[in-house]
Design a protein around this motif. Structure first.
Motif, mmCIF file in Angstrom:
data_model
loop_
_atom_site.group_PDB
_atom_site.id
_atom_site.type_symbol
_atom_site.label_atom_id
_atom_site.label_comp_id
_atom_site.label_asym_id
_atom_site.label_seq_id
_atom_site.Cartn_x
_atom_site.Cartn_y
_atom_site.Cartn_z
ATOM 1 N N THR A 487 -20.780 10.800 -12.476
ATOM 2 C CA THR A 487 -21.641 9.659 -12.182
ATOM 3 C C THR A 487 -21.941 8.873 -13.452
ATOM 4 N N VAL A 488 -22.262 9.585 -14.522
ATOM 5 C CA VAL A 488 -22.509 8.916 -15.803
ATOM 6 C C VAL A 488 -21.263 8.188 -16.267
ATOM 7 N N LEU A 489 -20.109 8.822 -16.118
ATOM 8 C CA LEU A 489 -18.856 8.186 -16.531
ATOM 9 C C LEU A 489 -18.622 6.889 -15.766
ATOM 10 N N VAL A 490 -18.874 6.909 -14.467
ATOM 11 C CA VAL A 490 -18.673 5.702 -13.652
ATOM 12 C C VAL A 490 -19.642 4.606 -14.078
ATOM 13 N N VAL A 491 -20.915 4.948 -14.240
ATOM 14 C CA VAL A 491 -21.917 3.939 -14.608
ATOM 15 C C VAL A 491 -21.593 3.338 -15.971
ATOM 16 N N VAL A 492 -21.294 4.179 -16.947
ATOM 17 C CA VAL A 492 -21.005 3.695 -18.299
ATOM 18 C C VAL A 492 -19.734 2.844 -18.301
ATOM 19 N N THR A 493 -18.721 3.270 -17.554
ATOM 20 C CA THR A 493 -17.470 2.504 -17.492
ATOM 21 C C THR A 493 -17.709 1.133 -16.886
ATOM 22 N N VAL A 494 -18.419 1.085 -15.759
ATOM 23 C CA VAL A 494 -18.686 -0.196 -15.098
ATOM 24 C C VAL A 494 -19.473 -1.125 -16.008
ATOM 25 N N MET A 495 -20.534 -0.605 -16.629
ATOM 26 C CA MET A 495 -21.352 -1.443 -17.500
ATOM 27 C C MET A 495 -20.553 -1.920 -18.717
ATOM 28 N N THR A 496 -19.717 -1.056 -19.275
ATOM 29 C CA THR A 496 -18.912 -1.442 -20.438
ATOM 30 C C THR A 496 -17.924 -2.537 -20.081
ATOM 31 N N LEU A 497 -17.261 -2.417 -18.924
ATOM 32 C CA LEU A 497 -16.308 -3.444 -18.507
ATOM 33 C C LEU A 497 -17.004 -4.775 -18.236
ATOM 34 N N LEU A 498 -18.192 -4.712 -17.658
ATOM 35 C CA LEU A 498 -18.947 -5.947 -17.414
ATOM 36 C C LEU A 498 -19.324 -6.626 -18.731
ATOM 37 N N VAL A 499 -19.743 -5.823 -19.699
ATOM 38 C CA VAL A 499 -20.100 -6.396 -21.002
ATOM 39 C C VAL A 499 -18.865 -6.974 -21.688
ATOM 40 N N MET A 500 -17.751 -6.302 -21.611
ATOM 41 C CA MET A 500 -16.523 -6.824 -22.212
ATOM 42 C C MET A 500 -16.134 -8.146 -21.575
ATOM 43 N N ARG A 501 -16.277 -8.222 -20.257
ATOM 44 C CA ARG A 501 -15.975 -9.487 -19.570
ATOM 45 C C ARG A 501 -16.939 -10.580 -20.002
ATOM 46 N N LEU A 502 -18.194 -10.211 -20.177
ATOM 47 C CA LEU A 502 -19.203 -11.172 -20.620
ATOM 48 C C LEU A 502 -18.910 -11.658 -22.032
ATOM 49 N N MET A 503 -18.544 -10.738 -22.909
ATOM 50 C CA MET A 503 -18.244 -11.112 -24.290
ATOM 51 C C MET A 503 -17.044 -12.048 -24.389
ATOM 52 N N ALA A 504 -16.085 -11.862 -23.505
ATOM 53 C CA ALA A 504 -14.869 -12.673 -23.557
ATOM 54 C C ALA A 504 -15.041 -14.025 -22.878
ATOM 55 N N GLY A 505 -16.168 -14.239 -22.197
ATOM 56 C CA GLY A 505 -16.379 -15.469 -21.452
ATOM 57 C C GLY A 505 -17.227 -16.480 -22.190
ATOM 58 N N ALA A 506 -17.779 -17.430 -21.431
ATOM 59 C CA ALA A 506 -18.572 -18.519 -22.000
ATOM 60 C C ALA A 506 -19.837 -18.009 -22.666
#
Length: 673
Positions: A487-506
């Motif tokens: 569960t921790v792995l899933v939550v951390v992975t999802v949040m990390t991918l969202l942040v990476m997408r945010l960093m690469a965007g506007a």
């Protein structure tokens, strides 16, 4: 009235420590442009040196010790005090020569990380080298009393205040009336001009560091009998000292000196107010510790435009940023490796892996706020703790189920993050670090350590369930279940991918624009204030999610779960891992407190008790030798290798092209012939 006055005078001893620390900070800042977070830890070594000498005559050194007496015949008071003050001066000089002089052209964040690392290193070293549980401070100043307006006043308190004022006056005289002092101020602004005038800037700065270390050591040694002796408080007296130094705009010795005494007395008066019948129960603990944050915010909003900006992020380059790209194959490989590690381990090792994943998320909040937006924050662990305690209320009192409990708790941390981020609208750089550190202490002592808000037995947290599945961290004798770990792995992975997408965007581009040049960002239509507050909000949300996961991994939370020490360690580790990259957050999680590296030290090498000194020492070494962090260094190395490969390829292409051209010429010549 007499009782009120008595508490006013009782606060002078602590206020004197604030005062001397503050004037020392002003002196060091005037000489070098550095805000020294380790000022209190330098003094901490001095007070324990004196305590050991006066107990059994042992002069404790970082490695080994020297016997100057015995239990029956300990070192006399005057030699012990002189030796203690000398050790503080020596540590301050070493800090300048070994740590800060090599970093004088590094980003402000490198100096903050190194200063925090030195603070943690000295604090850990004191706990390792001295028998802190058995040593006690013996009186040095006279123990008599006098009566002032009906109040019984300790002579030692008055002498402490007089010493603090004298130190402030001497530092003012040195910088304002002596040739070397004036040259020191000039050299901090323009080293070349100072060298052309015949002065060595490093020597001038070394003099100030030595004086400030000796002064800080002296005041703590004199006041230890009255204030008490422990390996934590003196190290963090630097927080209120920074507050009053900012009241003096990091320039006025007089204002810093007097403000320190006033703050100490005001905190003592608050203790007296706790005994009054009308005083509210929720304000009976920690309110005095919250005052430095209030003082800092008020001072910065009133004087923010007048505070010198040397050492701010706007004047020195930050480490280069690598815009993250989500690559499916590497992402799947990392997640699969983490899942495999969870399945193949158990007990302490699995718990260490889970803790590292959670810490990487908190470190990612720092990457977003500090690495991308350029706002130095030391309050990440306070945001995590706020969400953790909110999680307890939501799950136990109101029965909010997982995962809604995490989202709502993280939103509470988000609101707090916006409040703490408001001062960032006027200041930045190391001064913002002071504000956020003061906020972290206010939250820790006024909220986490307040019995009216946080019971001593801690906050219980209901076990998480999802669609009837039990996701609790423990089951029977199993310390960390596979279900919770995944569960921790899933939550951390999802949040990390969202942040990476945010960093690469506007949003990421707006963050980088503000970090690079706020005026230029505003000129192209970016709302700088809104962008900063958004950064604090997102960072606090990420830290809040991490705090909730910590809460679920513990089953209950107490103030010890989210100490300021952990927050400082996380910033230093995140910076040295690579504050501008996602990989840096992963490195920080790996070596963070109770993570995989700690488990390795504790389980494999049996060196768990040395974790903090090893980690802090490694952070110092990294900050000095590699100010851009491990991830940044790896990126630079990779870029150099790519450049070399590309250059070699172009050279081969050019060589082949030349050869082909020569062969064509030969063929043409042969045909014509």
């Amino acid at each position: 009235m007499s009782e009120f006055l008595q508490f006013v005078f009782l606060g002078l001893s602590v206020g004197a420590v604030y005062s001397v620390f503050a004037t020392s900070l002003v002196g060091v800042y005037a000489a070098t442009g550095i805000i020294n977070f380790a000022q209190g830890s330098i003094a901490l070594w001095a007070v324990y040196t004196v305590a050991a000498l006066r107990t059994d005559g042992t002069l404790v050194l970082p490695i080994g010790d020297v016997s100057l007496g015995s239990v029956a015949s300990p070192t006399a008071m005057l030699p012990a005090v002189l030796l203690g003050v000398a050790t503080a001066a020596a540590w301050a000089l070493i800090a300048h020569l070994v740590v800060f002089r090599p970093l004088r052209r590094a980003p402000a964040l490198a100096n903050v990380a190194a200063s925090v690392g030195l603070m943690l290193f000295l604090q850990a070293l004191v706990s390792l080298r001295f028998n802190t549980e058995s040593l006690a401070a013996l009186p040095i100043l006279p123990e008599g009393t006098i009566t002032v307006a009906g109040a019984v006043v300790n002579v030692s308190d008055l002498l402490m205040a007089g010493t603090a004022i004298a130190v402030g006056a001497l530092l003012w005289a040195y910088f304002g009336l002596t040739t070397r002092g004036v040259a020191t101020r000039a050299a901090s602004e323009d080293e070349l001009a100072a060298r052309l005038s015949g002065y060595a800037p490093d020597r001038l700065a070394a003099t100030v560091w030595t004086i400030s270390g000796a002064a800080s050591g002296l005041i703590v040694v004199l006041g230890a009998y009255t204030i008490g002796l422990d390996p934590v408080s003196y190290a963090y007296y630097v927080v209120p000292a920074m507050a009053v130094a900012l009241v003096g705009r990091l320039a006025s010795f007089a204002v810093a000196s007097v403000s320190g005494l006033v703050l100490g007395s005001f905190q003592a008066v608050l203790l007296w107010a706790n005994t009054l019948d009308w005083w509210p129960a929720w304000a009976q603990a920690g309110l005095g510790d919250a005052m430095p944050f209030v003082v800092v915010v008020v001072a910065l909003f009133l004087l923010g435009g007048k505070i010198p900006s040397r050492g701010s992020l706007g004047e020195l380059k930050m480490p280069a940023v690598t815009v993250p790209r989500i690559r499916p194959i590497p992402t799947i490989a990392v997640v699969a490796a983490a899942a495999l590690a969870i399945l193949l381990t158990a007990d302490s090792w699995r718990f260490g892996i889970v803790t590292s994943m959670i810490l990487s998320l908190i470190a990612l909040s720092l990457v977003l706020l500090t690495g991308y937006l350029g706002q130095i924050s030391l309050a990440s662990i306070a945001f995590a703790g706020t969400a953790g305690f909110a999680l307890s209320k939501l799950t136990v009192n109101w029965g909010v189920p997982f995962p809604f409990s995490i989202v709502l708790s993280a939103l509470v941390a988000t609101a707090l993050g916006v409040v703490v981020g408001v001062p960032a609208l006027r200041i930045r750089g190391a001064q913002l670090a002071v504000v956020t550190l003061a906020a972290a202490f206010a939250i820790q002592n006024f909220v986490f350590n307040n019995p009216a808000l946080t019971p001593y037995e801690g906050h219980q947290i209901s076990e998480p369930t999802l669609l009837g599945m039990n996701l609790s961290v423990r089951r029977g004798t199993e310390l960390t279940t596979v279900a919770f770990s995944m569960t921790v792995l899933v939550v951390v992975t999802v949040m990390t991918l969202l942040v990476m997408r945010l960093m690469a965007g506007a949003t990421g581009r707006a963050f980088l624009a503000v970090r690079s040049n706020e005026r230029a960002a505003a000129s192209v239509g970016i709302n700088v204030a809104a962008t900063k507050l958004l950064g604090f909000a997102l960072s606090a949300f990420l830290a809040g999610v991490g705090g909730c996961l910590i809460g679920y991994s513990r089953g209950q939370l107490s103030a010890a779960s989210f100490t300021v020490v952990v927050g400082l360690t996380m910033l230093a580790i995140a910076y040295c891992g690579g504050i501008t990259s996602v990989s840096g957050a992963l490195i920080a999680g790996f070596i963070g407190p109770l993570g995989v590296f700690y488990v390795f030290l504790n389980q494999t090498l049996d060196l768990g008790q040395y974790y903090q000194v090893i980690a802090a020492g490694g952070l110092l070494l990294m900050a000095i030798t590699n100010p851009i962090g491990a991830a940044g260094a790896n990126a630079e190395l990779a870029n150099k290798l790519k450049t070399r490969v590309r250059t070699a390829r172009l050279a081969r292409v050019a060589e082949n092209g030349t050869t082909s051209l020569e062969m064509s010429s030969v063929k043409v010549g042969t045909h014509v012939g």
